[in-house]
Scaffold this active site. Structure first.
Site, PDB file in Angstrom:
ATOM      1  N   GLU A 135       0.854  -1.204   0.000  1.00 22.42           N
ATOM      2  CA  GLU A 135       0.000   0.000   0.000  1.00 22.42           C
ATOM      3  C   GLU A 135       0.883   1.244   0.000  1.00 22.42           C
ATOM      4  O   GLU A 135       0.726   2.163   0.799  1.00 22.42           O
ATOM      5  CB  GLU A 135      -0.953  -0.003   1.201  1.00 22.42           C
ATOM      6  CG  GLU A 135      -1.885  -1.196   1.259  1.00 22.42           C
ATOM      7  CD  GLU A 135      -2.920  -1.228   0.136  1.00 22.42           C
ATOM      8  OE1 GLU A 135      -2.842  -0.387  -0.781  1.00 22.42           O
ATOM      9  OE2 GLU A 135      -3.786  -2.111   0.164  1.00 22.42           O
ATOM     10  N   ASP A 263      -1.416  29.086   5.494  1.00 16.61           N
ATOM     11  CA  ASP A 263      -1.438  28.066   6.550  1.00 16.61           C
ATOM     12  C   ASP A 263      -0.004  27.841   7.023  1.00 16.61           C
ATOM     13  O   ASP A 263       0.907  27.693   6.207  1.00 16.61           O
ATOM     14  CB  ASP A 263      -2.032  26.757   6.020  1.00 16.61           C
ATOM     15  CG  ASP A 263      -2.139  25.692   7.096  1.00 16.61           C
ATOM     16  OD1 ASP A 263      -2.777  25.964   8.132  1.00 16.61           O
ATOM     17  OD2 ASP A 263      -1.606  24.588   6.902  1.00 16.61           O
ATOM     18  N   ASP A 318      -3.910  31.330   9.381  1.00 14.98           N
ATOM     19  CA  ASP A 318      -4.384  30.452  10.454  1.00 14.98           C
ATOM     20  C   ASP A 318      -4.346  31.207  11.784  1.00 14.98           C
ATOM     21  O   ASP A 318      -3.276  31.544  12.293  1.00 14.98           O
ATOM     22  CB  ASP A 318      -3.500  29.207  10.517  1.00 14.98           C
ATOM     23  CG  ASP A 318      -3.989  28.202  11.540  1.00 14.98           C
ATOM     24  OD1 ASP A 318      -4.991  28.464  12.222  1.00 14.98           O
ATOM     25  OD2 ASP A 318      -3.348  27.135  11.659  1.00 14.98           O
ATOM     26  N   HIS A 395      -2.602  21.504   3.485  1.00 13.25           N
ATOM     27  CA  HIS A 395      -1.933  22.767   3.823  1.00 13.25           C
ATOM     28  C   HIS A 395      -2.427  23.901   2.929  1.00 13.25           C
ATOM     29  O   HIS A 395      -2.843  24.961   3.414  1.00 13.25           O
ATOM     30  CB  HIS A 395      -0.418  22.578   3.738  1.00 13.25           C
ATOM     31  CG  HIS A 395       0.037  21.390   4.524  1.00 13.25           C
ATOM     32  ND1 HIS A 395      -0.010  21.348   5.894  1.00 13.25           N
ATOM     33  CD2 HIS A 395       0.495  20.163   4.131  1.00 13.25           C
ATOM     34  CE1 HIS A 395       0.409  20.169   6.313  1.00 13.25           C
ATOM     35  NE2 HIS A 395       0.716  19.431   5.259  1.00 13.25           N
ATOM     36  N   ASP A 398      -6.294  24.192   3.513  1.00 13.13           N
ATOM     37  CA  ASP A 398      -6.658  25.047   4.651  1.00 13.13           C
ATOM     38  C   ASP A 398      -6.465  26.520   4.305  1.00 13.13           C
ATOM     39  O   ASP A 398      -7.310  27.365   4.631  1.00 13.13           O
ATOM     40  CB  ASP A 398      -5.815  24.687   5.876  1.00 13.13           C
ATOM     41  CG  ASP A 398      -6.237  23.372   6.514  1.00 13.13           C
ATOM     42  OD1 ASP A 398      -7.312  22.857   6.152  1.00 13.13           O
ATOM     43  OD2 ASP A 398      -5.493  22.849   7.365  1.00 13.13           O
TER      44      ASP A 398
END
Length: 415
Positions: A135, A263, A318, A395, A398
């Site tokens: 994976e 951010d 932020d 990132h 946001d």
């Protein structure tokens, strides 16, 4: 006692994997759709190689250690039974490992969530020859792969070789796996794609399910059926595309307003900055500039904004880091301010952005495209999607939510 020489690999493994099975180069990479038998074939080849090379050992890697027991450990145990040699192997749960009884060779299991367990790895006897990344699309940073790659080093006896097998479900084309293994030719790399059509062990019910998916869920079939690059389900933003456009021309069109978001990151996460042109009436959003960099100080961020010509713009950052905002303000970015956020701000911001057609500049904003392609809804242990996004690839996402606050709040926004 059954020996491997008495087993027909075509009957045990099946067809479609001859090149994979015989390749001896450094990297053996397999991208496969659902039901393509990529993981079980890898497990069968590892058991076979360990028994063929009595001084070899294997390291199996997943992003998190606690996922091994129900995946790779169980698959390798199944492979030993499938090959008729289970009596020669001891699969231990504590510590999680597999031991070949005649020689003491080991298959070791590690997770990237415990880096020290990988960098300090040693084997009791022989050589660490083989490694399996299962994976691998979950390995978000190429540097994490490189650290393990470098740990598979040193000379091995004549006739032996070192090899890393990388197996994963199809993932978005922005992932480093595509560029590293599929876009660049390398004689030391075998990179293949397999599908359920390579699996002759599927029954009629399985095949019928794929036929239904092809007709009724073509987007999902493209990924899970054909093994093409992409995300079959769970993507948060679907109405977006990459396009080359002139932001100066877009800015002159009626109804467009420039918005900017920031951010904060630092050592392990990048700071993300985004600049966009938005038309609330047409519900169109053009993203034309970005910045994406780790270990940026606040002075670095201020200099970046000045260099890009955004120092005088209203930048929404932020608000959980007021000290950083104050420091950047002190460096001459006088219109920076904290986001208001509010209750359930992440989901509310996502729901608002989902109304927009998002156009990403095709060569100025590669990291924005990467995050849009990779930003997913989180899942519980059963695979059910939750009403919250993953804490990855977020990132610039946001930063974009912060930038759009002034549009979402309209006249009620606090300036």
């Amino acid at each position: 006692m059954i020996s491997l020489s008495e087993i027909s690999l075509q009957q045990v493994v099946g067809k479609g994997y001859k090149s994979f099975w015989n390749f001896k180069g450094r990297y053996r990479v397999i991208k496969g759709g659902r039901g393509s038998k990529k993981s079980v074939t890898t497990a069968l080849s590892i058991i076979t190689n360990m028994m063929e090379f009595p001084l070899s050992n294997t390291l199996v890697i997943r992003k998190t250690f606690n996922t091994h027991k129900d995946s790779t450990w169980a698959q390798l145990k199944w492979a030993s039974r499938r090959l008729g040699v289970a009596h020669l192997w001891h699969f231990k749960k504590s510590p999680l490992e597999a031991i070949y009884r005649p020689t003491g060779q080991k298959i070791l299991f590690r997770g990237l969530d415990d880096p020290m367990s990988i960098t300090s790895i040693t084997v009791d006897m022989g050589y660490l020859c083989f490694c399996w990344f299962e994976e691998a699309y979950q390995v978000l940073k190429e540097d994490d792969f490189d650290k393990v790659d470098m740990s598979i080093r040193g000379e091995v006896p004549e006739g032996y070789y070192k090899q890393i097998t990388v197996s994963f479900n199809p993932w978005n084309e922005k992932h480093w796996l595509k560029k590293r293994f599929f876009d660049e030719e390398d004689p030391d790399t075998l990179a293949i794609t397999t599908t359920y059509k390579n699996n002759e062990f599927l029954d009629d019910a399985d095949k019928k399910r794929f036929k239904w998916m092809k007709k009724n869920r073509p987007k999902r079939y493209k990924v899970e059926g054909n093994g093409d690059w992409g995300i079959s389900e769970g993507a948060i933003y679907e109405n977006w595309r990459e396009e080359e456009f002139n932001p100066d021309k877009i800015a002159k069109l009626p109804g467009y307003k420039a918005v900017f978001g920031l951010d904060f990151g630092y050592r392990h996460d990048p700071s993300g900055f985004v600049a966009a042109l938005v038309n609330p009436e047409l519900k169109k959003l053009y993203i034309y500039d970005e910045h994406y960099e780790q270990a940026m100080t606040n002075s670095d961020i201020a200099e970046m904004l000045k260099r890009k010509g955004h120092a005088k713009e209203r930048i929404i950052a932020d608000s959980s880091e007021p000290k950083s905002i104050d420091e950047i303000y002190g460096h001459g970015i006088n219109r920076i301010q904290g986001a208001e956020k509010g209750p359930d701000s992440i989901n509310v911001g996502i729901q608002y952005l989902e109304q927009y057609e998002i156009i990403v500049h095709s060569y100025r904003c590669p990291n924005t495209a990467m995050e849009l392609a990779s930003y997913l809804w989180a899942q519980d242990k059963t695979g059910k999607f939750l009403q919250k996004p993953i804490d990855e690839f977020n990132h610039i996402m946001d930063a974009l939510r912060y930038a759009m606050e002034q549009i979402r709040y309209g006249d009620n926004y606090t300036w």
